[in-house]
Design a protein around this motif. Structure first.
Motif: not given
Length: 230
Positions: A6-13, A34-41, A73-79
């Motif tokens: 499932r995806e949220w947001g369309d940011g560059d990160r 909340a992460l999508a609001d900070k510019g993440y996909r 591969k290579g996401p900015e953040l992994a939780i």
């Protein structure tokens, strides 16, 4: 196996989220936006045996391999949370995120894995009162999601736990800059284990008073614990 996402947001990160056992991507209902609001996909997976993903053989390496097959591969953040933190740690070198966050990670179960393999399937048909009793700080939406995720969860995933934890799953070192966010107190990471993780190079933070699913118990406290890592 390619996992349901499932995806949220369309940011560059890109941020990727990996849930724990008995759950699925819906557990991140507040964190992901909340992460999508900070510019993440944001990409949330359903682990094999959970949510809308396929069923089959289960095991630590299998869950990790599925992440590598599914996620970019290579996401900015992994939780990763709990079992998801274990799978993420096994996949992190191949996924190569810029930063990794492990939420109350299930890295060491030892003999408790056998007990968990027997106990966890009993939650499959847990009544609402049991969920609210165990999680008095959850919002009603989280209770509804927990009931829904349990309904589609495959209890056979729990049967794989003794083999999955026959060896230590605690990382020898943080492959990438890594934060461990703990419950207070954590039943999975003792103060001594947290100290050892710090010596190995992990940053350790705690969400005061929060239980195992800390981002549901105290969303604001959890997001504050991520300060500097988002």
């Amino acid at each position: 196996m390619k996992l349901h996402t499932r995806e949220w947001g369309d940011g560059d990160r890109i941020a990727v989220l990996v849930h724990g056992i008995m759950s699925d991507h819906r557990t991140w209902r507040r964190v992901a936006p909340a992460l999508a609001d900070k510019g993440y996909r944001v990409i949330g997976v359903d682990l094999r045996g959970h949510g809308a993903s396929g069923r089959g053989e289960y095991g630590a390496e299998i869950w990790a391999d599925d992440l590598v097959e599914t996620l970019p591969k290579g996401p900015e953040l992994a939780i990763g949370h709990s079992l998801g933190a274990m799978a993420l740690a096994l996949a992190v070198e191949r996924l190569a995120p810029d930063r990794a966050v492990y939420c109350d990670p299930a890295w060491e179960l030892g003999q408790n894995a056998t007990a968990a393999a027997s106990a966890f399937p009993t939650f499959k048909n847990a009544p609402r009162a049991m969920i609210t009793g165990f999680n008095p700080r959850w919002e009603e939406a989280d209770v509804e999601i927990e009931l829904a995720t349990l309904a589609v969860w495959d209890p056979a995933t729990a049967h794989a736990l003794p083999d999955a934890y026959a060896v230590s799953r605690t990382p020898a070192r943080p492959v990438v800059p890594s934060l461990v966010v703990l419950a207070d107190p954590s039943r999975l990471v003792s103060p001594e284990a947290a100290g050892e993780l710090a010596r190995r190079g992990f940053e350790i933070r705690t969400v005061p008073g929060a239980g195992h699913t800390l981002y549901r118990d105290d969303f604001e406290g959890f997001m504050s614990a991520l300060d500097g890592w988002m």
